[in-house]
Write a protein that holds these residues in place. Structure first.
Motif, PDB file in Angstrom:
ATOM      1  N   LYS A 192       0.859  -1.189   0.000  1.00 38.09           N
ATOM      2  CA  LYS A 192       0.000   0.000   0.000  1.00 38.09           C
ATOM      3  C   LYS A 192       0.894   1.237   0.000  1.00 38.09           C
ATOM      4  CE  LYS A 192      -3.793  -2.214   2.526  1.00 38.09           C
ATOM      5  NZ  LYS A 192      -4.582  -2.204   3.792  1.00 38.09           N
ATOM      6  N   LEU A 193       0.521   2.222  -0.810  1.00 43.39           N
ATOM      7  CA  LEU A 193       1.357   3.410  -0.964  1.00 43.39           C
ATOM      8  C   LEU A 193       0.587   4.680  -0.644  1.00 43.39           C
ATOM      9  CD1 LEU A 193       3.181   2.628  -4.346  1.00 43.39           C
ATOM     10  CD2 LEU A 193       4.081   2.322  -2.026  1.00 43.39           C
ATOM     11  N   VAL A 194       1.257   5.620   0.009  1.00 44.96           N
ATOM     12  CA  VAL A 194       0.769   6.995   0.155  1.00 44.96           C
ATOM     13  C   VAL A 194       1.818   7.880  -0.511  1.00 44.96           C
ATOM     14  CG1 VAL A 194      -0.640   6.632   2.196  1.00 44.96           C
ATOM     15  CG2 VAL A 194       1.772   7.103   2.487  1.00 44.96           C
ATOM     16  N   LEU A 195       1.402   8.653  -1.509  1.00 43.46           N
ATOM     17  CA  LEU A 195       2.371   9.363  -2.341  1.00 43.46           C
ATOM     18  C   LEU A 195       2.041  10.846  -2.450  1.00 43.46           C
ATOM     19  CD1 LEU A 195       2.803   6.880  -5.343  1.00 43.46           C
ATOM     20  CD2 LEU A 195       4.262   7.103  -3.314  1.00 43.46           C
ATOM     21  N   GLN A 197       1.070  14.200  -4.217  1.00 41.47           N
ATOM     22  CA  GLN A 197      -0.038  14.425  -5.148  1.00 41.47           C
ATOM     23  C   GLN A 197       0.449  14.579  -6.589  1.00 41.47           C
ATOM     24  OE1 GLN A 197      -3.125  17.104  -3.639  1.00 41.47           O
ATOM     25  NE2 GLN A 197      -2.934  18.242  -5.561  1.00 41.47           N
ATOM     26  N   SER A 198      -0.342  14.096  -7.533  1.00 41.10           N
ATOM     27  CA  SER A 198      -0.013  14.243  -8.949  1.00 41.10           C
ATOM     28  C   SER A 198       0.106  15.719  -9.301  1.00 41.10           C
ATOM     29  CB  SER A 198      -1.093  13.604  -9.820  1.00 41.10           C
ATOM     30  OG  SER A 198      -1.120  12.210  -9.642  1.00 41.10           O
ATOM     31  N   GLY A 199       1.112  16.028 -10.129  1.00 41.43           N
ATOM     32  CA  GLY A 199       1.343  17.418 -10.519  1.00 41.43           C
ATOM     33  C   GLY A 199       2.403  18.117  -9.698  1.00 41.43           C
ATOM     34  N   THR A 200       2.747  17.588  -8.513  1.00 39.41           N
ATOM     35  CA  THR A 200       3.824  18.182  -7.726  1.00 39.41           C
ATOM     36  C   THR A 200       5.173  17.754  -8.304  1.00 39.41           C
ATOM     37  OG1 THR A 200       3.846  16.303  -6.179  1.00 39.41           O
ATOM     38  CG2 THR A 200       2.414  18.165  -5.637  1.00 39.41           C
ATOM     39  N   SER A 201       6.205  18.520  -8.024  1.00 42.14           N
ATOM     40  CA  SER A 201       7.525  18.205  -8.574  1.00 42.14           C
ATOM     41  C   SER A 201       8.036  16.864  -8.060  1.00 42.14           C
ATOM     42  CB  SER A 201       8.520  19.319  -8.243  1.00 42.14           C
ATOM     43  OG  SER A 201       8.623  19.501  -6.837  1.00 42.14           O
ATOM     44  N   LEU A 202       7.761  16.560  -6.777  1.00 43.70           N
ATOM     45  CA  LEU A 202       8.182  15.274  -6.228  1.00 43.70           C
ATOM     46  C   LEU A 202       7.458  14.126  -6.929  1.00 43.70           C
ATOM     47  CD1 LEU A 202       9.621  13.417  -4.234  1.00 43.70           C
ATOM     48  CD2 LEU A 202       7.837  13.946  -2.549  1.00 43.70           C
ATOM     49  N   ARG A 203       6.163  14.275  -7.154  1.00 44.24           N
ATOM     50  CA  ARG A 203       5.418  13.197  -7.805  1.00 44.24           C
ATOM     51  C   ARG A 203       5.912  12.973  -9.237  1.00 44.24           C
ATOM     52  NH1 ARG A 203       0.593  10.458  -7.074  1.00 44.24           N
ATOM     53  NH2 ARG A 203       0.525   8.832  -8.681  1.00 44.24           N
ATOM     54  N   ASN A 204       6.316  14.040  -9.914  1.00 45.32           N
ATOM     55  CA  ASN A 204       6.856  13.881 -11.267  1.00 45.32           C
ATOM     56  C   ASN A 204       8.091  12.985 -11.257  1.00 45.32           C
ATOM     57  OD1 ASN A 204       4.867  15.546 -12.268  1.00 45.32           O
ATOM     58  ND2 ASN A 204       6.149  17.389 -12.235  1.00 45.32           N
ATOM     59  N   ILE A 205       8.948  13.150 -10.245  1.00 44.30           N
ATOM     60  CA  ILE A 205      10.146  12.320 -10.130  1.00 44.30           C
ATOM     61  C   ILE A 205       9.770  10.883  -9.785  1.00 44.30           C
ATOM     62  CG2 ILE A 205      12.222  11.947  -8.715  1.00 44.30           C
ATOM     63  CD1 ILE A 205      12.493  14.981  -8.597  1.00 44.30           C
ATOM     64  N   ILE A 206       8.806  10.730  -8.872  1.00 41.36           N
ATOM     65  CA  ILE A 206       8.335   9.382  -8.509  1.00 41.36           C
ATOM     66  C   ILE A 206       7.768   8.666  -9.733  1.00 41.36           C
ATOM     67  CG2 ILE A 206       6.593   8.128  -7.169  1.00 41.36           C
ATOM     68  CD1 ILE A 206       6.942  10.273  -4.979  1.00 41.36           C
ATOM     69  N   ASP A 207       6.976   9.372 -10.527  1.00 37.25           N
ATOM     70  CA  ASP A 207       6.386   8.764 -11.724  1.00 37.25           C
ATOM     71  C   ASP A 207       7.461   8.331 -12.711  1.00 37.25           C
ATOM     72  OD1 ASP A 207       3.864   9.061 -10.719  1.00 37.25           O
ATOM     73  OD2 ASP A 207       3.409  10.898 -11.826  1.00 37.25           O
ATOM     74  N   LEU A 208       8.552   9.101 -12.799  1.00 35.98           N
ATOM     75  CA  LEU A 208       9.664   8.699 -13.668  1.00 35.98           C
ATOM     76  C   LEU A 208      10.275   7.383 -13.192  1.00 35.98           C
ATOM     77  CD1 LEU A 208      11.539  12.066 -14.363  1.00 35.98           C
ATOM     78  CD2 LEU A 208      10.364  10.630 -16.037  1.00 35.98           C
ATOM     79  N   ALA A 209      10.403   7.241 -11.871  1.00 34.19           N
ATOM     80  CA  ALA A 209      10.960   6.007 -11.323  1.00 34.19           C
ATOM     81  C   ALA A 209      10.019   4.821 -11.550  1.00 34.19           C
ATOM     82  CB  ALA A 209      11.235   6.179  -9.825  1.00 34.19           C
ATOM     83  N   LEU A 210       8.705   5.082 -11.478  1.00 32.28           N
ATOM     84  CA  LEU A 210       7.724   4.005 -11.600  1.00 32.28           C
ATOM     85  C   LEU A 210       7.422   3.628 -13.054  1.00 32.28           C
ATOM     86  CD1 LEU A 210       5.115   5.203  -8.925  1.00 32.28           C
ATOM     87  CD2 LEU A 210       6.817   3.400  -8.645  1.00 32.28           C
ATOM     88  N   SER A 211       7.695   4.530 -13.992  1.00 32.73           N
ATOM     89  CA  SER A 211       7.255   4.334 -15.377  1.00 32.73           C
ATOM     90  C   SER A 211       7.769   3.050 -16.036  1.00 32.73           C
ATOM     91  CB  SER A 211       7.635   5.549 -16.225  1.00 32.73           C
ATOM     92  OG  SER A 211       9.040   5.755 -16.211  1.00 32.73           O
ATOM     93  N   PRO A 219      -1.956   4.527  -5.773  1.00 33.35           N
ATOM     94  CA  PRO A 219      -1.746   4.921  -4.367  1.00 33.35           C
ATOM     95  C   PRO A 219      -3.035   4.858  -3.567  1.00 33.35           C
ATOM     96  CG  PRO A 219      -0.787   6.520  -5.886  1.00 33.35           C
ATOM     97  CD  PRO A 219      -1.632   5.611  -6.710  1.00 33.35           C
ATOM     98  N   LEU A 220      -2.893   4.473  -2.314  1.00 34.86           N
ATOM     99  CA  LEU A 220      -4.032   4.460  -1.398  1.00 34.86           C
ATOM    100  C   LEU A 220      -4.489   5.887  -1.107  1.00 34.86           C
ATOM    101  CD1 LEU A 220      -5.578   2.269   0.257  1.00 34.86           C
ATOM    102  CD2 LEU A 220      -4.059   2.817   2.159  1.00 34.86           C
ATOM    103  N   LEU A 221      -3.518   6.802  -1.052  1.00 29.57           N
ATOM    104  CA  LEU A 221      -3.815   8.203  -0.757  1.00 29.57           C
ATOM    105  C   LEU A 221      -2.777   9.083  -1.442  1.00 29.57           C
ATOM    106  CD1 LEU A 221      -4.943   9.850   2.497  1.00 29.57           C
ATOM    107  CD2 LEU A 221      -2.764  10.616   1.539  1.00 29.57           C
ATOM    108  N   GLU A 222      -3.208  10.231  -1.944  1.00 29.69           N
ATOM    109  CA  GLU A 222      -2.314  11.226  -2.531  1.00 29.69           C
ATOM    110  C   GLU A 222      -2.559  12.566  -1.847  1.00 29.69           C
ATOM    111  OE1 GLU A 222      -1.946  11.056  -6.957  1.00 29.69           O
ATOM    112  OE2 GLU A 222      -3.618   9.658  -6.770  1.00 29.69           O
ATOM    113  N   THR A 223      -1.490  13.287  -1.554  1.00 30.25           N
ATOM    114  CA  THR A 223      -1.626  14.585  -0.883  1.00 30.25           C
ATOM    115  C   THR A 223      -0.403  15.443  -1.204  1.00 30.25           C
ATOM    116  OG1 THR A 223      -1.788  15.706   1.268  1.00 30.25           O
ATOM    117  CG2 THR A 223      -0.573  13.637   1.210  1.00 30.25           C
ATOM    118  N   ASN A 224      -0.568  16.756  -1.065  1.00 32.39           N
ATOM    119  CA  ASN A 224       0.579  17.649  -1.224  1.00 32.39           C
ATOM    120  C   ASN A 224       1.221  17.995   0.121  1.00 32.39           C
ATOM    121  OD1 ASN A 224      -1.379  19.287  -0.144  1.00 32.39           O
ATOM    122  ND2 ASN A 224      -1.156  20.939  -1.639  1.00 32.39           N
ATOM    123  N   SER A 225       0.812  17.308   1.179  1.00 33.03           N
ATOM    124  CA  SER A 225       1.356  17.542   2.521  1.00 33.03           C
ATOM    125  C   SER A 225       2.365  16.457   2.874  1.00 33.03           C
ATOM    126  CB  SER A 225       0.227  17.565   3.554  1.00 33.03           C
ATOM    127  OG  SER A 225       0.753  17.542   4.863  1.00 33.03           O
TER     128      SER A 225
END
Length: 330
Positions: A192-195, A197-211, A219-225
């Motif tokens: 289970k993952l909490v990541l 939020q889509s569109g944030t700079s961190l999520r862009n890097i995570i998506d590159l790693a996951l692609s 993700p179970l939950l997405e947030t910008n916090s």
């Protein structure tokens, strides 16, 4: 005062978004503030604000005016600091903006040690999301910024770069936390993952790693916090992907565990310390910048000793007082 009260009024209106709110903060009548705006608009021969039903919006002329006003106010503030310094050596003020993760992670003990060593220096720190960290520096509201994934920006000069790879953050009780060293991302995405939020700079890097992975990631939950993400991981809600600096305090306390990723899934989150181009740093800010860079280097060395950074990774590319190439073309 060496400048008109119009400057203070207009700067406060821009901050508050309305004459009424600005007047309340300045403790003057709304009519007095409005008269100052009208007087300046008459002097300039152009409107500064568009009057909208829900407040005011700067015109193109207003944008230029506010940029000038903030330069004047900042220079006046520096003058006050220098005059105070004649009476009280080493007095000064440092203003900076950083991310919520850094402000709640590695920065508090760094700031505490600096203030203990330099009790006459005052610090004003504000938090912003990664997408706006650069703006307060560009506008002159603060002297320096520290953030991740800061793009090359005209008007910004780099003081130091640090390359920090993103890894997995787990609660200590998790089976994957019982091992040490790099972890396979395939094992992580089956949890289970909490990541971020889509569109944030961190999520862009995570998506590159996951692609490259053949498995879909939901993700179970997405947030910008970042604070919420860390709390949820502590509660065992799920695992997450963050950089080790954001969780260094929790890892030291044994509340969380960080594990780097195996190649080829490693992706880096570059951290930049930066200032406005062609705006010299005063003595107090220069002193703080030197201290902060040394402290960040020590943190990078600590992460490397724990295996959170590759042993051969270049820790920092320092470019103090040197503007970016794009700045030179401006």
């Amino acid at each position: 005062m060496l400048h008109s009260r119009k400057l203070l009024y207009i700067n406060e209106i821009v901050r508050c978004g309305s004459i009424r709110k600005a007047a309340a903060r300045l403790n003057v009548a709304s009519s007095a503030v409005n008269r100052q705006i009208l007087a300046l608009e008459e002097e300039l021969g152009a409107p500064i604000f568009e009057r909208l039903p829900r407040g005011l919006r700067l015109t193109a002329a207003g944008e230029l005016c506010v940029e000038h006003i903030r330069d004047v106010l900042k220079n006046y503030e520096r003058l006050e600091t220098r005059i105070r310094g004649l009476k009280m050596p080493q007095a000064g003020k440092v203003t900076l903006v950083t991310t919520v993760g850094l402000a709640s992670g590695p920065l508090p003990p760094i700031l505490a040690r600096f203030l203990e060593s330099h009790p006459r220096v005052r610090i004003k720190l504000r938090n912003d999301s990664g997408s706006t960290t650069v703006n307060p520096v560009l506008t002159g509201e603060v002297d320096i910024g520290l953030g991740f994934n800061i793009p090359a920006t005209p008007g910004i000069r780099t003081l130091a770069n640090f390359d920090v790879p993103v890894g997995v953050v787990l609660p200590p009780s998790h089976p994957l936390a019982q091992e040490e060293g790099p972890i396979d991302l395939v094992d992580v995405v089956q949890e289970k993952l909490v990541l971020a939020q889509s569109g944030t700079s961190l999520r862009n890097i995570i998506d590159l790693a996951l692609s490259p992975l053949p498995l879909p990631v939901e993700p179970l939950l997405e947030t910008n916090s970042s604070e919420l993400i860390k709390q949820l991981v502590k509660c065992g809600t799920g695992l997450t992907l963050l950089n080790p600096l954001d969780v260094i305090s929790e890892c030291r306390a044994g509340e969380l565990v960080f594990r780097p990723l195996f190649e080829p899934h490693v992706r880096h989150q570059p951290m930049r310390l930066f200032a406005r181009a062609r705006a010299p740093l005063d003595a107090a800010t220069s002193l703080f910048v030197e201290y902060l860079m040394q402290e960040l280097l020590l943190l990078i060395q600590e992460l490397r000793s724990k295996g959170h950074l590759p042993a051969g990774e270049k820790a920092a590319d320092r470019a103090a007082d040197a503007p970016d190439d794009r700045d030179q073309r401006e």
